[in-house]
Write an enzyme that holds these catalytic residues in place. Sequence first.
Site, PDB file in Angstrom:
ATOM      1  N   HIS A 489       0.807  -1.220   0.000  1.00  0.00           N
ATOM      2  CA  HIS A 489       0.000   0.000   0.000  1.00  0.00           C
ATOM      3  C   HIS A 489       0.846   1.278   0.000  1.00  0.00           C
ATOM      4  O   HIS A 489       0.557   2.198   0.774  1.00  0.00           O
ATOM      5  CB  HIS A 489      -0.922   0.034   1.229  1.00  0.00           C
ATOM      6  CG  HIS A 489      -1.952  -1.046   1.263  1.00  0.00           C
ATOM      7  ND1 HIS A 489      -2.652  -1.381   2.409  1.00  0.00           N
ATOM      8  CD2 HIS A 489      -2.412  -1.875   0.299  1.00  0.00           C
ATOM      9  CE1 HIS A 489      -3.496  -2.368   2.147  1.00  0.00           C
ATOM     10  NE2 HIS A 489      -3.362  -2.687   0.871  1.00  0.00           N
TER      11      HIS A 489
HETATM   12  C1  LIG Z   1       0.044  -7.387  -4.594  1.00  0.00           C
HETATM   13  C2  LIG Z   1      -0.876  -6.254  -4.214  1.00  0.00           C
HETATM   14  C3  LIG Z   1      -1.976  -6.520  -3.399  1.00  0.00           C
HETATM   15  C4  LIG Z   1      -2.849  -5.481  -3.050  1.00  0.00           C
HETATM   16  N1  LIG Z   1      -4.021  -5.788  -2.423  1.00  0.00           N
HETATM   17  C5  LIG Z   1      -4.984  -4.828  -2.297  1.00  0.00           C
HETATM   18  C6  LIG Z   1      -6.296  -5.164  -1.875  1.00  0.00           C
HETATM   19  O1  LIG Z   1      -6.630  -6.341  -1.630  1.00  0.00           O
HETATM   20  N2  LIG Z   1      -7.220  -4.156  -1.744  1.00  0.00           N
HETATM   21  C7  LIG Z   1      -6.896  -2.855  -1.982  1.00  0.00           C
HETATM   22  O2  LIG Z   1      -7.745  -1.982  -1.782  1.00  0.00           O
HETATM   23  N3  LIG Z   1      -5.641  -2.507  -2.393  1.00  0.00           N
HETATM   24  C8  LIG Z   1      -4.702  -3.468  -2.610  1.00  0.00           C
HETATM   25  N4  LIG Z   1      -3.480  -3.138  -3.125  1.00  0.00           N
HETATM   26  C9  LIG Z   1      -3.166  -1.714  -3.366  1.00  0.00           C
HETATM   27  C10 LIG Z   1      -3.896  -1.100  -4.562  1.00  0.00           C
HETATM   28  O3  LIG Z   1      -4.037  -2.047  -5.608  1.00  0.00           O
HETATM   29  C11 LIG Z   1      -3.150   0.152  -5.015  1.00  0.00           C
HETATM   30  O4  LIG Z   1      -3.110   1.070  -3.946  1.00  0.00           O
HETATM   31  C12 LIG Z   1      -3.810   0.845  -6.208  1.00  0.00           C
HETATM   32  O5  LIG Z   1      -3.992  -0.061  -7.270  1.00  0.00           O
HETATM   33  C13 LIG Z   1      -2.948   2.017  -6.661  1.00  0.00           C
HETATM   34  O6  LIG Z   1      -3.518   2.594  -7.808  1.00  0.00           O
HETATM   35  P1  LIG Z   1      -2.713   3.661  -8.666  1.00  0.00           P
HETATM   36  O7  LIG Z   1      -3.627   4.128  -9.719  1.00  0.00           O
HETATM   37  O8  LIG Z   1      -2.102   4.642  -7.748  1.00  0.00           O
HETATM   38  O9  LIG Z   1      -1.485   2.855  -9.304  1.00  0.00           O
HETATM   39  P2  LIG Z   1      -1.419   1.548 -10.236  1.00  0.00           P
HETATM   40  O10 LIG Z   1      -2.670   0.759 -10.174  1.00  0.00           O
HETATM   41  O11 LIG Z   1      -0.147   0.907  -9.847  1.00  0.00           O
HETATM   42  O12 LIG Z   1      -1.318   2.156 -11.695  1.00  0.00           O
HETATM   43  C14 LIG Z   1      -0.153   2.741 -12.215  1.00  0.00           C
HETATM   44  C15 LIG Z   1      -0.038   2.344 -13.679  1.00  0.00           C
HETATM   45  O13 LIG Z   1       0.920   3.175 -14.306  1.00  0.00           O
HETATM   46  C16 LIG Z   1       1.748   2.403 -15.145  1.00  0.00           C
HETATM   47  N5  LIG Z   1       3.015   3.112 -15.272  1.00  0.00           N
HETATM   48  C17 LIG Z   1       3.949   3.332 -14.306  1.00  0.00           C
HETATM   49  N6  LIG Z   1       4.980   4.030 -14.809  1.00  0.00           N
HETATM   50  C18 LIG Z   1       4.685   4.260 -16.110  1.00  0.00           C
HETATM   51  C19 LIG Z   1       5.369   4.942 -17.151  1.00  0.00           C
HETATM   52  N7  LIG Z   1       6.557   5.511 -16.960  1.00  0.00           N
HETATM   53  N8  LIG Z   1       4.787   4.995 -18.374  1.00  0.00           N
HETATM   54  C20 LIG Z   1       3.570   4.424 -18.609  1.00  0.00           C
HETATM   55  N9  LIG Z   1       2.893   3.756 -17.642  1.00  0.00           N
HETATM   56  C21 LIG Z   1       3.441   3.687 -16.412  1.00  0.00           C
HETATM   57  C22 LIG Z   1       1.845   1.080 -14.398  1.00  0.00           C
HETATM   58  O14 LIG Z   1       2.285   0.037 -15.238  1.00  0.00           O
HETATM   59  C23 LIG Z   1       0.447   0.909 -13.856  1.00  0.00           C
HETATM   60  O15 LIG Z   1      -0.390   0.231 -14.759  1.00  0.00           O
HETATM   61  C24 LIG Z   1      -2.573  -4.147  -3.472  1.00  0.00           C
HETATM   62  C25 LIG Z   1      -1.468  -3.894  -4.284  1.00  0.00           C
HETATM   63  C26 LIG Z   1      -0.631  -4.930  -4.674  1.00  0.00           C
HETATM   64  C27 LIG Z   1       0.549  -4.639  -5.560  1.00  0.00           C
END
Ligand SMILES: Cc1cc2nc3c(=O)[nH]c(=O)nc-3n(C[C@H](O)[C@H](O)[C@H](O)COP(=O)(O)OP(=O)(O)OC[C@H]3O[C@@H](n4cnc5c(N)ncnc54)[C@H](O)[C@@H]3O)c2cc1C
Length: 558
Positions: A489
């Site tokens: 997280h």
């Molecule tokens: C193993 C795991 C288990 C988890 N379990 C839970 C759960 O059960 N419940 C819950 O609520 N939360 C859970 N989480 C946390 C939750 O999934 C994250 O907090 C949330 O998905 C974050 O969303 P985000 O949009 O910030 O980032 P992300 O979903 O990480 O999206 C970022 C995206 O940007 C892309 N990206 C990065 N850099 C670049 C670049 N330079 N160029 C182009 N694209 C790029 C990445 O590939 C990715 O697709 C978990 C996370 C993980 C990893």
Amino acid sequence: MSDATFDYVVIGGGTAGSLLCNRLSADPSKRVLLIEAGQQDNYHWVHIPVGYLYCIGNPRTDWLYQTEPSDGLNGRRLRYPRGKVLGGCSSINGMIYMRGQARDYDQWAQLTGDDAWRWDACLPDFKAHEQHYKLDDTQDPAFAALHGHKNTGSSGEWRVEKQRLRWDVLDAFAEAAQQAGIPATGDFNTGNNEGVGYFEVNQKAGWRWNTAKAFLRPTCTQRPNVTLWTQSQVSRVLLEAQADGSQRCVGVEVWREGRPVTVRAEAEVVLSAGSIGSPQILQLSGIGPADLLQRHGITPLVNLPGVGANLQDHLQIRAVFQVQGVKTLNTLANSLWGKALIGLEYALKRSGPMSMAPSQLGAFTRSDPAQPHANLEYHVQPLSLEAFGEPLHPFPAFTASVCNLNPSSRGTVHIQSANFRDAPAIAPNYLSTADDRQIAANSLRLTRRIVEQSALAKYRPQEIKPGVQYQSDEDLARLAGDIATTIFHPVGTTAMGRDGDPMAVLDSHLRVRDGQGGHVAGLRVVDAGAMPTITSGNTNSPTLMMAEKAAAWIRAGR
Ligand SMILES: Cc1cc2nc3c(=O)[nH]c(=O)nc-3n(C[C@H](O)[C@H](O)[C@H](O)COP(=O)(O)OP(=O)(O)OC[C@H]3O[C@@H](n4cnc5c(N)ncnc54)[C@H](O)[C@@H]3O)c2cc1C
């Protein structure tokens, strides 16, 4: 010269980016480009719930980061999975649906000076996309008011379901938790999640429900004004100095098929690359702590010391108990017959362990009675292993993982070179404060107290980790450092904050500050990194809520 022009360019097709692409492209007059570094999510282990085990540590779906060695973890490094695939972390995560506690958002309102972040003002943004299974057939007015889509039912895109299996050993743990004083709860999402119960999950009919399914297919993919580029990595955002000396973000540089392409954004660039990717891209673009940038030969264009600071994460301390006379996944999955049954159950009914979120049972409670709120979360699992990626133990056991919901330890995400292909240094600094160490020791004691209750006695639980020989605060905090790992997280690395706060990267509408009282025009960060403090629960759905709010502001030009 740019290779293409759009109105909005969204960087990262993960949790926040997928929702933003959907909402921004709802206006057919706006051209939206969504750029994702990973591949499409057409990989079977993304969709079968237990597949998270095969997605983590797999270059098809994971960025494969590692943390820096941490003193609090007795010098250990951790694997630090982040989804690199359409849907981002929502394609590889534990699927737990959790909003957090009302006080989290009230605190954000205080920290930003903006009431838009209060719990009661965030609730409509949670509800705007929620589709809750409890509202499929019945209309419970009180439940609908908390969970319904605009109070008329539950018709959003983000499916929330009940889990499709239960375990005797987890039922016994839930009863033991109640005997230890933790009340039972049937809904963790009312704003006060104190209690014990089975988690609800983002699944549909036994399949993972990621944000690509929820927000991109079929809606966005059928819209002529949406362009999706996968396997395309953004190396930097492009700033242009304006006549008055201020900076404007005019586009991005992105690597496709081995060559750099320049894309122009006429309205806004929205960074949704996640709490590791977004600060990295800002730093590579000259936005961040001036001394760090200069060290790597990057000219600082906007000196913002908060970019990559303030990293917060939940550290799960995984106590393991061997049991007797009850089924756990260890014993089932360690026999060929058991494996065959598991496969058959999923094939026929989409249930059983293959439909399983990694953690089924949850509890929120206080590490000691003097705590004003529930400050611990338990994730209880009918399985045990030495570490993720290693085989299950050969004996029946469960894991009572506990994390401090509001840690005071803070870490950093800093580039290690000017090359966008190099992973940044991720230093979470777990257990680096006296408070966090005390809460770690207290939480292990509480775990023991729950497991000692009569409801579990029939299974004769025996503590394998950390081991009953360890009793003092100092021993328990040290042992926590040995058996703890991330619960995935990371947040806070591009935090929003008040005017005048030198560490605030964003204003309360998630616009990037310029370090001089204004903001960089045309640039926002909308992802988990924008949280000023970590929510008291899992972070996926809070990130969606933030994206829902931001989409409305972007469309209104506010
Ligand atoms: C193993 C795991 C288990 C988890 N379990 C839970 C759960 O059960 N419940 C819950 O609520 N939360 C859970 N989480 C946390 C939750 O999934 C994250 O907090 C949330 O998905 C974050 O969303 P985000 O949009 O910030 O980032 P992300 O979903 O990480 O999206 C970022 C995206 O940007 C892309 N990206 C990065 N850099 C670049 C670049 N330079 N160029 C182009 N694209 C790029 C990445 O590939 C990715 O697709 C978990 C996370 C993980 C990893």
